[in-house]
Design an enzyme around this catalytic site. Structure first.
Site, PDB file in Angstrom:
ATOM      1  N   LYS A   4      34.265  65.734  66.304  1.00  0.00           N
ATOM      2  CA  LYS A   4      34.398  65.718  65.016  1.00  0.00           C
ATOM      3  C   LYS A   4      34.575  67.367  64.670  1.00  0.00           C
ATOM      4  O   LYS A   4      34.713  67.801  65.689  1.00  0.00           O
ATOM      5  CB  LYS A   4      33.198  65.859  63.993  1.00  0.00           C
ATOM      6  CG  LYS A   4      33.427  65.352  62.563  1.00  0.00           C
ATOM      7  CD  LYS A   4      33.674  64.351  62.354  1.00  0.00           C
ATOM      8  CE  LYS A   4      33.267  64.087  60.635  1.00  0.00           C
ATOM      9  NZ  LYS A   4      34.208  62.429  60.380  1.00  0.00           N
TER      10      LYS A   4
HETATM   11  P1  NAD Z   1      36.737  62.520  49.883  1.00  0.00           P
HETATM   12  O1  NAD Z   1      36.979  64.430  50.126  1.00  0.00           O
HETATM   13  O2  NAD Z   1      38.161  62.488  49.606  1.00  0.00           O
HETATM   14  O3  NAD Z   1      36.103  62.427  49.113  1.00  0.00           O
HETATM   15  C1  NAD Z   1      34.593  62.895  48.726  1.00  0.00           C
HETATM   16  C2  NAD Z   1      33.983  62.463  47.124  1.00  0.00           C
HETATM   17  O4  NAD Z   1      32.282  63.198  47.094  1.00  0.00           O
HETATM   18  C3  NAD Z   1      34.687  63.555  46.026  1.00  0.00           C
HETATM   19  O5  NAD Z   1      34.340  62.420  44.703  1.00  0.00           O
HETATM   20  C4  NAD Z   1      33.939  64.394  45.343  1.00  0.00           C
HETATM   21  O6  NAD Z   1      33.862  65.000  44.306  1.00  0.00           O
HETATM   22  C5  NAD Z   1      32.310  64.221  46.597  1.00  0.00           C
HETATM   23  N1  NAD Z   1      30.895  65.120  46.345  1.00  0.00           N
HETATM   24  C6  NAD Z   1      31.585  65.617  46.679  1.00  0.00           C
HETATM   25  N2  NAD Z   1      30.353  66.391  46.306  1.00  0.00           N
HETATM   26  C7  NAD Z   1      29.014  65.295  45.676  1.00  0.00           C
HETATM   27  C8  NAD Z   1      28.168  65.934  45.281  1.00  0.00           C
HETATM   28  N3  NAD Z   1      27.690  66.940  45.410  1.00  0.00           N
HETATM   29  N4  NAD Z   1      27.499  65.128  44.995  1.00  0.00           N
HETATM   30  C9  NAD Z   1      28.406  64.371  44.499  1.00  0.00           C
HETATM   31  N5  NAD Z   1      29.238  64.193  44.894  1.00  0.00           N
HETATM   32  C10 NAD Z   1      30.109  65.099  45.350  1.00  0.00           C
HETATM   33  O7  NAD Z   1      35.749  62.524  51.224  1.00  0.00           O
HETATM   34  P2  NAD Z   1      36.193  61.066  51.610  1.00  0.00           P
HETATM   35  O8  NAD Z   1      36.854  60.781  53.161  1.00  0.00           O
HETATM   36  O9  NAD Z   1      36.268  59.655  50.806  1.00  0.00           O
HETATM   37  O10 NAD Z   1      34.414  60.619  52.457  1.00  0.00           O
HETATM   38  C11 NAD Z   1      33.420  61.194  51.750  1.00  0.00           C
HETATM   39  C12 NAD Z   1      32.095  60.477  53.351  1.00  0.00           C
HETATM   40  O11 NAD Z   1      32.585  58.771  53.659  1.00  0.00           O
HETATM   41  C13 NAD Z   1      32.285  61.160  54.046  1.00  0.00           C
HETATM   42  O12 NAD Z   1      30.740  61.476  54.192  1.00  0.00           O
HETATM   43  C14 NAD Z   1      32.780  61.174  55.017  1.00  0.00           C
HETATM   44  O13 NAD Z   1      32.462  61.600  56.210  1.00  0.00           O
HETATM   45  C15 NAD Z   1      32.844  59.491  55.274  1.00  0.00           C
HETATM   46  N6  NAD Z   1      33.346  59.012  55.541  1.00  0.00           N
HETATM   47  C16 NAD Z   1      35.660  59.707  55.377  1.00  0.00           C
HETATM   48  C17 NAD Z   1      36.466  58.413  55.715  1.00  0.00           C
HETATM   49  C18 NAD Z   1      37.612  58.022  55.731  1.00  0.00           C
HETATM   50  O14 NAD Z   1      38.724  57.629  56.310  1.00  0.00           O
HETATM   51  N7  NAD Z   1      38.589  59.342  55.186  1.00  0.00           N
HETATM   52  C19 NAD Z   1      35.989  56.855  56.579  1.00  0.00           C
HETATM   53  C20 NAD Z   1      34.859  57.180  57.509  1.00  0.00           C
HETATM   54  C21 NAD Z   1      33.455  57.651  57.054  1.00  0.00           C
END
Ligand code: NAD
Length: 434
Positions: free
Chosen positions: A120
């Site tokens: 990561k």
């Molecule tokens: P992203 O940046 O697209 O979205 C993040 C979201 O979280 C946004 O809507 C933001 O407003 C919200 N957020 C941030 N701080 C917040 C808070 N304090 N309270 C409420 N909402 C809040 O990110 P993503 O890619 O969707 O990733 C989200 C999670 O999923 C992370 O834990 C990431 O590690 C995990 N993840 C993502 C992927 C991927 O393919 N993108 C894969 C596996 C895991």
């Protein structure tokens, strides 16, 4: 925490901090390891990453000034194959955060049966404060600073919170430009989550949400929660949250509450996920979405639903939130959204948790498909990606359910045990070098 877990952490020189994300996650992994009698030396190995890379690099800003950035890449384990994992841009990125996420990637890839280990990376930055040109220079300079620490046979970055396809395109292009001509042919396999026109895969953007929905299709009806009658809420409406919601809408499930970094919105009659995704693209947040009322954090957590999907950041469901939650099931789209204290409260209250390493492994699975397509110079259509993803998710879900059945533990412990069993098997074959 058991005495044995405490001894392993002490042997590694950890000063136990119950609020530290890395300590929280590793203690859960170790507790699963002890439950299955994983050899002591393997417990030590999985409790620490293999390499922790920290870089500082200057970037020229649009006004001519220079800003020094801090970037990380942590390579947790590569016994099953090259390190694999996302790159995060967020002001709170820290070494412990990246270490935690890299360890979870090792578990996730092992559970999903992918030929990858866990890694990561991240940069401590609020990407919203950068112009597009500044962002491009930062991504390219970070990639250059990582140098040979990444590559298609060694460590393959992907998108995560705050990063997207264009960032991956810049990373791959920088990597290719810095690579010897003889190795450039498959240089774009050094990074996944790229734009489709530059070696990205069909289905990668929605992959994590799609994988989660495949898990829900398998598990929820068995729990008496058919998807066409499901009500649910989502924390975070970015990539994972919005795709989960858009895909659940096709099943007729009803989204009734969403919260993001700016606030919560609610409507018991249902919120249109597709239109909400357009609203977020245009305004940057879910707040002020027409036809919904604004709510406080408490209103959101105490809102009654069948399913809650945390899809934002880590440690969002602690003991306090867990006491408020009125849901039957939690499906963790985000990594480590529930703290151990939150887990205990949810268990006492009979709220089932579908763990992150199962629910969100669809993202890395389609990244694997992208890497395979890049290395073989082939193209898979959307139908093939969906079919193969569904098969992978089905078998990962079956492994977790079988492990829970055999050991009687909760699904989080079962998912870690299933992943650790795979790692132990490969260590058994390869041994410890030399
Ligand atoms: P992203 O940046 O697209 O979205 C993040 C979201 O979280 C946004 O809507 C933001 O407003 C919200 N957020 C941030 N701080 C917040 C808070 N304090 N309270 C409420 N909402 C809040 O990110 P993503 O890619 O969707 O990733 C989200 C999670 O999923 C992370 O834990 C990431 O590690 C995990 N993840 C993502 C992927 C991927 O393919 N993108 C894969 C596996 C895991």
């Amino acid at each position: 925490m058991s005495d044995h877990t405490a001894r392993v952490l002490e042997e590694l020189g950890f000063r136990w901090d119950p609020d530290n994300l890395y300590h929280q996650v590793i203690s859960q992994v170790l507790s699963a390891a002890q439950g299955m009698d994983l050899p002591h030396h393997l417990q030590l190995i999985v409790a620490q990453p293999k390499a922790e890379i920290m870089v500082h690099f200057p970037v020229k800003m649009d006004d001519g000034s220079f800003r020094l950035f801090k970037g990380y890449r942590v390579q947790h384990n590569n016994i099953c194959g090259p390190y694999k994992g996302g790159v995060r841009f967020h002001p709170e990125v820290s070494l412990d955060h990246v270490k935690t996420l890299s360890a979870l990637m090792t578990m996730k890839c092992a559970l999903a049966g992918l030929p990858f280990g866990g890694g990561k990376g991240g940069i401590q930055v609020d990407p919203r404060t950068l112009s597009e040109d500044e962002r491009m220079r930062m991504v390219r300079r970070f990639t250059a600073a990582l140098g040979d620490n990444i590559g298609p046979d060694h460590d393959i970055p992907a998108p995560d919170v705050g990063t997207g396809a264009q960032d991956m395109g810049w990373m791959a292009d920088t990597y290719i430009n810095m690579t010897q001509v003889a190795h450039r042919g498959m240089g774009n396999a050094a990074v996944t989550g790229k734009p489709l026109a530059f070696g990205g895969s069909e289905g990668r953007e929605k992959a994590t949400g799609q994988g989660l929905v495949f898990v829900l299709e398998d598990v929820l009806p068995e729990m008496g929660l058919p998807l066409d009658q499901l009500t649910y809420s989502v924390i975070g409406f970015g990539n994972v949250g919005s795709w989960t919601a858009r895909l659940l809408a096709k099943h007729g499930s009803k989204l009734t509450a969403v919260t993001d970094h700016k606030g919560a919105i609610l409507n018991e009659e249902g919120i249109d996920a597709q239109k909400l995704a357009q609203h977020v693209s245009a305004t940057g947040s879910v707040v002020n979405f027409p036809g919904t009322r604004a709510g406080s954090c408490e209103d959101f957590y105490a809102h009654g639903v069948d399913l809650m999907v945390p899809a934002a950041l880590e440690q969002m469901i602690g003991a306090n939130e867990a006491k408020m939650i009125q849901a039957k099931v939690i499906a963790e789209g985000a990594n480590a959204p529930t703290t151990p204290a939150g887990d205990r409260v949810l268990a006492q209250r009979g709220i089932k948790v579908l763990p992150a390493i199962l629910c969100n492994c669809g993202g890395v699975t389609v990244s694997y498909f992208e890497w395979v397509q890049n290395r073989t110079a082939t193209y898979w259509d959307a139908q093939r990606v969906d079919t193969e993803l569904q098969q992978h998710m089905r078998s990962a879900t079956a492994r977790v359910l079988a492990q829970a059945e055999a050991c009687g533990g909760d699904l989080r412990a079962a998912s870690y045990s299933a992943a650790l069993a795979k790692l132990a098997e490969v260590y058994g074959i390869r041994g410890i070098f030399p």
